[in-house]
Design a protein around this motif. Structure first.
Motif, PDB file in Angstrom:
ATOM      1  N   TYR A  97      -3.316   5.996   7.248  1.00 26.64           N
ATOM      2  CA  TYR A  97      -3.106   5.160   7.879  1.00 26.64           C
ATOM      3  C   TYR A  97      -1.346   4.775   7.518  1.00 26.64           C
ATOM      4  O   TYR A  97      -0.618   4.112   8.774  1.00 26.64           O
ATOM      5  CB  TYR A  97      -3.432   3.919   8.192  1.00 26.64           C
ATOM      6  CG  TYR A  97      -3.776   2.794   7.135  1.00 26.64           C
ATOM      7  CD1 TYR A  97      -2.882   2.070   6.926  1.00 26.64           C
ATOM      8  CD2 TYR A  97      -4.344   3.185   6.601  1.00 26.64           C
ATOM      9  CE1 TYR A  97      -2.986   1.051   5.627  1.00 26.64           C
ATOM     10  CE2 TYR A  97      -4.742   1.843   5.184  1.00 26.64           C
ATOM     11  CZ  TYR A  97      -3.662   1.238   5.054  1.00 26.64           C
ATOM     12  OH  TYR A  97      -3.939   0.461   3.729  1.00 26.64           O
ATOM     13  N   VAL A  98      -0.682   4.865   6.037  1.00 26.38           N
ATOM     14  CA  VAL A  98       0.108   4.434   5.693  1.00 26.38           C
ATOM     15  C   VAL A  98       1.167   5.689   6.146  1.00 26.38           C
ATOM     16  O   VAL A  98       2.538   5.691   6.732  1.00 26.38           O
ATOM     17  CB  VAL A  98       0.632   4.618   4.518  1.00 26.38           C
ATOM     18  CG1 VAL A  98       1.783   5.220   4.060  1.00 26.38           C
ATOM     19  CG2 VAL A  98       0.323   3.699   4.060  1.00 26.38           C
ATOM     20  N   VAL A 133       0.784  -1.232  -0.228  1.00 29.02           N
ATOM     21  CA  VAL A 133       0.400   0.099  -0.094  1.00 29.02           C
ATOM     22  C   VAL A 133       0.778   1.764  -0.083  1.00 29.02           C
ATOM     23  O   VAL A 133       0.375   2.661   0.064  1.00 29.02           O
ATOM     24  CB  VAL A 133      -1.006   0.036   0.538  1.00 29.02           C
ATOM     25  CG1 VAL A 133      -1.662  -1.123   0.975  1.00 29.02           C
ATOM     26  CG2 VAL A 133      -0.344   0.213   2.629  1.00 29.02           C
ATOM     27  N   CYS A 134       2.314   0.955  -0.368  1.00 27.00           N
ATOM     28  CA  CYS A 134       3.290   2.403   0.485  1.00 27.00           C
ATOM     29  C   CYS A 134       4.539   1.982  -0.622  1.00 27.00           C
ATOM     30  O   CYS A 134       4.903   1.156  -0.393  1.00 27.00           O
ATOM     31  CB  CYS A 134       3.061   2.157   1.340  1.00 27.00           C
ATOM     32  SG  CYS A 134       4.780   3.993   1.669  1.00 27.00           S
ATOM     33  N   ARG A 135       4.668   2.362  -1.053  1.00 26.49           N
ATOM     34  CA  ARG A 135       5.664   2.919  -2.596  1.00 26.49           C
ATOM     35  C   ARG A 135       6.653   4.173  -1.622  1.00 26.49           C
ATOM     36  O   ARG A 135       6.590   4.983  -2.056  1.00 26.49           O
ATOM     37  CB  ARG A 135       5.989   2.817  -3.562  1.00 26.49           C
ATOM     38  CG  ARG A 135       6.766   3.007  -4.262  1.00 26.49           C
ATOM     39  CD  ARG A 135       6.198   2.467  -5.803  1.00 26.49           C
ATOM     40  NE  ARG A 135       6.471   1.530  -6.419  1.00 26.49           N
ATOM     41  CZ  ARG A 135       5.650   1.401  -7.398  1.00 26.49           C
ATOM     42  NH1 ARG A 135       5.406   1.949  -8.604  1.00 26.49           N
ATOM     43  NH2 ARG A 135       5.221   0.396  -7.534  1.00 26.49           N
ATOM     44  N   MET A 136       8.229   3.409  -1.515  1.00 25.27           N
ATOM     45  CA  MET A 136       9.355   4.431  -0.430  1.00 25.27           C
ATOM     46  C   MET A 136       9.614   4.889  -1.480  1.00 25.27           C
ATOM     47  O   MET A 136      10.505   4.027  -2.879  1.00 25.27           O
ATOM     48  CB  MET A 136      10.130   3.915  -0.050  1.00 25.27           C
ATOM     49  CG  MET A 136       9.515   3.794   2.021  1.00 25.27           C
ATOM     50  SD  MET A 136       8.740   4.218   2.480  1.00 25.27           S
ATOM     51  CE  MET A 136       9.733   4.404   3.908  1.00 25.27           C
ATOM     52  N   PHE A 174       7.349   8.615  -0.406  1.00 24.52           N
ATOM     53  CA  PHE A 174       6.763   7.774  -0.519  1.00 24.52           C
ATOM     54  C   PHE A 174       5.448   8.331  -1.305  1.00 24.52           C
ATOM     55  O   PHE A 174       4.781   9.434  -1.772  1.00 24.52           O
ATOM     56  CB  PHE A 174       6.282   7.328   0.501  1.00 24.52           C
ATOM     57  CG  PHE A 174       4.901   7.666   1.816  1.00 24.52           C
ATOM     58  CD1 PHE A 174       3.983   7.217   1.331  1.00 24.52           C
ATOM     59  CD2 PHE A 174       5.523   9.021   2.075  1.00 24.52           C
ATOM     60  CE1 PHE A 174       3.352   8.202   2.679  1.00 24.52           C
ATOM     61  CE2 PHE A 174       4.655   9.059   3.328  1.00 24.52           C
ATOM     62  CZ  PHE A 174       3.227   9.282   3.127  1.00 24.52           C
ATOM     63  N   GLN A 175       5.106   7.259  -1.743  1.00 24.57           N
ATOM     64  CA  GLN A 175       3.529   7.051  -2.961  1.00 24.57           C
ATOM     65  C   GLN A 175       2.541   6.334  -2.225  1.00 24.57           C
ATOM     66  O   GLN A 175       2.751   5.278  -2.011  1.00 24.57           O
ATOM     67  CB  GLN A 175       3.299   6.980  -4.240  1.00 24.57           C
ATOM     68  CG  GLN A 175       4.518   7.427  -5.211  1.00 24.57           C
ATOM     69  CD  GLN A 175       4.706   7.442  -6.335  1.00 24.57           C
ATOM     70  OE1 GLN A 175       4.948   6.429  -6.920  1.00 24.57           O
ATOM     71  NE2 GLN A 175       4.047   7.977  -7.852  1.00 24.57           N
ATOM     72  N   SER A 176       0.997   6.550  -2.509  1.00 22.55           N
ATOM     73  CA  SER A 176       0.411   5.369  -1.675  1.00 22.55           C
ATOM     74  C   SER A 176      -0.969   6.234  -2.847  1.00 22.55           C
ATOM     75  O   SER A 176      -1.173   7.597  -2.713  1.00 22.55           O
ATOM     76  CB  SER A 176       0.197   5.857   0.071  1.00 22.55           C
ATOM     77  OG  SER A 176      -0.391   6.960   0.333  1.00 22.55           O
ATOM     78  N   PHE A 177      -1.365   4.906  -2.423  1.00 26.97           N
ATOM     79  CA  PHE A 177      -3.521   5.557  -2.931  1.00 26.97           C
ATOM     80  C   PHE A 177      -3.629   6.399  -2.303  1.00 26.97           C
ATOM     81  O   PHE A 177      -3.742   6.402  -0.796  1.00 26.97           O
ATOM     82  CB  PHE A 177      -4.363   3.839  -3.407  1.00 26.97           C
ATOM     83  CG  PHE A 177      -3.503   3.432  -4.495  1.00 26.97           C
ATOM     84  CD1 PHE A 177      -4.205   3.556  -5.386  1.00 26.97           C
ATOM     85  CD2 PHE A 177      -2.663   1.830  -4.595  1.00 26.97           C
ATOM     86  CE1 PHE A 177      -3.194   3.012  -6.435  1.00 26.97           C
ATOM     87  CE2 PHE A 177      -2.577   2.002  -4.768  1.00 26.97           C
ATOM     88  CZ  PHE A 177      -2.649   1.794  -6.544  1.00 26.97           C
ATOM     89  N   PRO A 178      -4.789   6.953  -1.907  1.00 28.46           N
ATOM     90  CA  PRO A 178      -5.254   8.256  -1.633  1.00 28.46           C
ATOM     91  C   PRO A 178      -6.193   7.575   0.139  1.00 28.46           C
ATOM     92  O   PRO A 178      -6.114   8.645   1.053  1.00 28.46           O
ATOM     93  CB  PRO A 178      -5.823   8.550  -2.341  1.00 28.46           C
ATOM     94  CG  PRO A 178      -5.966   8.800  -4.138  1.00 28.46           C
ATOM     95  CD  PRO A 178      -4.838   7.208  -3.782  1.00 28.46           C
TER      96      PRO A 178
END
Length: 67
Positions: free
Chosen positions: A23-24, A1-4, A14-18
Motif C-alpha cells: 500500500y505504500v 510506515v514509509c521513509r523517503m 523509499f524504505q518501508s517494512f515488508p
C-alpha cells in the motif's frame, strides 16, 4: 510506515517494512502520477498530461533495483 530516502531525477527511493510495501508503493505511485498542465507558446491552455509510472519490485539493496 514509509521513509523517503531520496529523489533521483524521476525516481523516489523509499524504505518501508515488508508488511506495508504494497500500500505504500500504491500511495507513492498515486503521488507521482499527478497531472501536468500544458500550454502553447502563446499561453493557451492545451490540457493536462499524466505521465504513468512503473514501480520497481521491492529490493533489499540498491544494486538489485538497477536494470
Amino acid at each position: 510506515v514509509c521513509r523517503m530516502k531520496a529523489q533521483v531525477h524521476d525516481e523516489i527511493v523509499f524504505q518501508s517494512f515488508p508488511e506495508h510495501t504494497d500500500y505504500v508503493t500504491e500511495g507513492i505511485s498515486k503521488l507521482m502520477a499527478r497531472p501536468n498542465k500544458m500550454y502553447s507558446v502563446e499561453g493557451e491552455y492545451l490540457g493536462e498530461m499524466v505521465i504513468p509510472n512503473d514501480p520497481a519490485p521491492p529490493a533489499e539493496r540498491w544494486s538489485a533495483l538497477k536494470d
